[in-house]
Design a protein around this motif. Structure first.
Motif, PDB file in Angstrom:
ATOM      1  N   ARG A 121      51.042   7.945  68.631  1.00  0.00           N
ATOM      2  CA  ARG A 121      51.476   8.560  69.501  1.00  0.00           C
ATOM      3  C   ARG A 121      52.573   8.286  70.059  1.00  0.00           C
ATOM      4  O   ARG A 121      53.547   7.908  69.408  1.00  0.00           O
ATOM      5  N   PRO A 122      52.098   9.818  70.637  1.00  0.00           N
ATOM      6  CA  PRO A 122      53.325  10.280  71.027  1.00  0.00           C
ATOM      7  C   PRO A 122      54.426  10.092  72.677  1.00  0.00           C
ATOM      8  O   PRO A 122      53.135   9.140  72.493  1.00  0.00           O
ATOM      9  N   GLY A 123      55.413  10.656  72.559  1.00  0.00           N
ATOM     10  CA  GLY A 123      55.727   9.741  73.899  1.00  0.00           C
ATOM     11  C   GLY A 123      56.720  11.185  74.518  1.00  0.00           C
ATOM     12  O   GLY A 123      56.255  12.384  73.498  1.00  0.00           O
ATOM     13  N   GLY A 124      56.985  11.328  76.061  1.00  0.00           N
ATOM     14  CA  GLY A 124      57.598  11.608  76.289  1.00  0.00           C
ATOM     15  C   GLY A 124      56.681  13.057  76.442  1.00  0.00           C
ATOM     16  O   GLY A 124      55.461  13.105  77.170  1.00  0.00           O
ATOM     17  N   ARG A 125      57.021  14.558  76.567  1.00  0.00           N
ATOM     18  CA  ARG A 125      56.883  15.612  76.780  1.00  0.00           C
ATOM     19  C   ARG A 125      55.200  16.117  75.626  1.00  0.00           C
ATOM     20  O   ARG A 125      54.374  16.857  75.509  1.00  0.00           O
ATOM     21  N   THR A 126      55.546  15.682  74.392  1.00  0.00           N
ATOM     22  CA  THR A 126      54.108  15.408  73.690  1.00  0.00           C
ATOM     23  C   THR A 126      53.645  15.296  74.057  1.00  0.00           C
ATOM     24  O   THR A 126      51.992  15.386  73.470  1.00  0.00           O
ATOM     25  N   ALA A 127      52.731  14.323  74.929  1.00  0.00           N
ATOM     26  CA  ALA A 127      51.982  13.262  75.811  1.00  0.00           C
ATOM     27  C   ALA A 127      51.339  14.068  75.957  1.00  0.00           C
ATOM     28  O   ALA A 127      49.883  15.144  76.045  1.00  0.00           O
ATOM     29  N   ARG A 128      51.350  15.627  76.853  1.00  0.00           N
ATOM     30  CA  ARG A 128      50.989  16.608  77.484  1.00  0.00           C
ATOM     31  C   ARG A 128      50.403  17.529  76.225  1.00  0.00           C
ATOM     32  O   ARG A 128      49.447  17.796  76.816  1.00  0.00           O
ATOM     33  N   VAL A 129      51.093  17.944  75.371  1.00  0.00           N
ATOM     34  CA  VAL A 129      50.291  18.373  73.739  1.00  0.00           C
ATOM     35  C   VAL A 129      48.934  17.516  73.548  1.00  0.00           C
ATOM     36  O   VAL A 129      48.054  18.206  73.916  1.00  0.00           O
ATOM     37  N   ARG A 130      49.459  16.905  73.312  1.00  0.00           N
ATOM     38  CA  ARG A 130      48.276  15.758  73.157  1.00  0.00           C
ATOM     39  C   ARG A 130      47.094  15.856  74.675  1.00  0.00           C
ATOM     40  O   ARG A 130      45.758  15.977  73.088  1.00  0.00           O
ATOM     41  N   ASP A 161      41.987   8.127  71.919  1.00  0.00           N
ATOM     42  CA  ASP A 161      42.661   8.289  73.507  1.00  0.00           C
ATOM     43  C   ASP A 161      41.259   7.679  74.219  1.00  0.00           C
ATOM     44  O   ASP A 161      41.473   7.535  75.425  1.00  0.00           O
ATOM     45  N   MET A 162      39.789   8.030  73.730  1.00  0.00           N
ATOM     46  CA  MET A 162      38.280   7.455  74.681  1.00  0.00           C
ATOM     47  C   MET A 162      39.076   5.627  74.772  1.00  0.00           C
ATOM     48  O   MET A 162      38.303   5.849  75.904  1.00  0.00           O
ATOM     49  N   ALA A 163      39.080   5.012  73.996  1.00  0.00           N
ATOM     50  CA  ALA A 163      38.887   3.785  73.747  1.00  0.00           C
ATOM     51  C   ALA A 163      40.613   3.141  74.554  1.00  0.00           C
ATOM     52  O   ALA A 163      40.249   2.722  75.199  1.00  0.00           O
TER      53      ALA A 163
END
Length: 203
Positions: free
Chosen positions: A12-21, A73-75
């Motif tokens: 799981r990413p955190g911070g701004r990498t969440a937007r990329v994910r 992510d769907m879960a």
């Protein structure tokens, strides 16, 4: 995979990498719906998401890893289970949620594409199994609560009851092609509840 290893795309990413994910997973879902798993391409997903190819290849490594993360992510985004205090109403809510998902213009084709992919790719199949384990476990709580209230026999297998609710709905999506609507959902829930009360799912 050895103990301690992690499937690519499942960290799981955190911070701004969440937007990329989020952008990449949305693009991957679009590509799956449009083209299917066999034509899923990381470079195409990167183009759709408007991110660098190296970012996608470094983070997800393979299309199977990308689909695994998509399912995770769907879960994560799935609606929590209902708790009405009634087995019948809880199972009905579960069945209606499944029908809404499977008849959604995007989610329905996406699930069909992922399920098709799982038939030919072992890692995608593992990710799909994990997805459903999470969702079944979430809704099994309403069956356990019904046992505690005395609505169902002791020893009822909660997971089997929840699987019995959704099984005929997925059959319609993937095999028969028969209509899916709230009446079908309610019938599936009622059938599972009747069988559970009769002790069909007691271990």
């Amino acid at each position: 995979m050895n103990a301690g290893e992690v499937e690519p795309g499942t960290v799981r990413p955190g911070g701004r990498t969440a937007r990329v994910r989020e952008s990449v997973l949305r693009a991957a879902g679009d590509a799956l719906v449009e083209q299917g798993f066999d034509r899923l391409d990381l470079a195409d997903v990167a183009r759709r998401a408007e991110v660098g190819k190296t970012t996608v290849y470094r983070r997800w490594s393979t299309t199977a890893g990308l689909v695994a993360d998509l399912l995770s992510d769907m879960a994560e985004q799935s609606v929590p289970r209902t708790d009405t205090g009634s087995l019948d109403e809880d199972l009905k809510a579960n069945a209606r949620l499944v029908v809404r998902t499977l008849t959604d213009a995007r989610q329905g084709p996406l699930f069909a594409a992922v399920i098709a992919a799982a038939t030919c790719d072992a890692r995608t199949a593992e990710a799909l199994h994990r997805f459903y384990q999470v969702r079944v476990a979430e809704w099994a709580g309403c069956v356990d609560a019904a046992v505690e209230r005395g609505e169902l026999p002791a020893g009822t297998d909660a997971h089997e009851v929840i699987r019995a609710v959704s099984a005929p709905l997925y059959y319609r999506l993937l095999a028969s092609g028969d209509p899916l609507d709230e009446s079908v959902a309610d019938r599936a829930a009622e059938t599972a509840a009747v069988a559970a009360r009769a002790g069909v799912y007691v271990n």
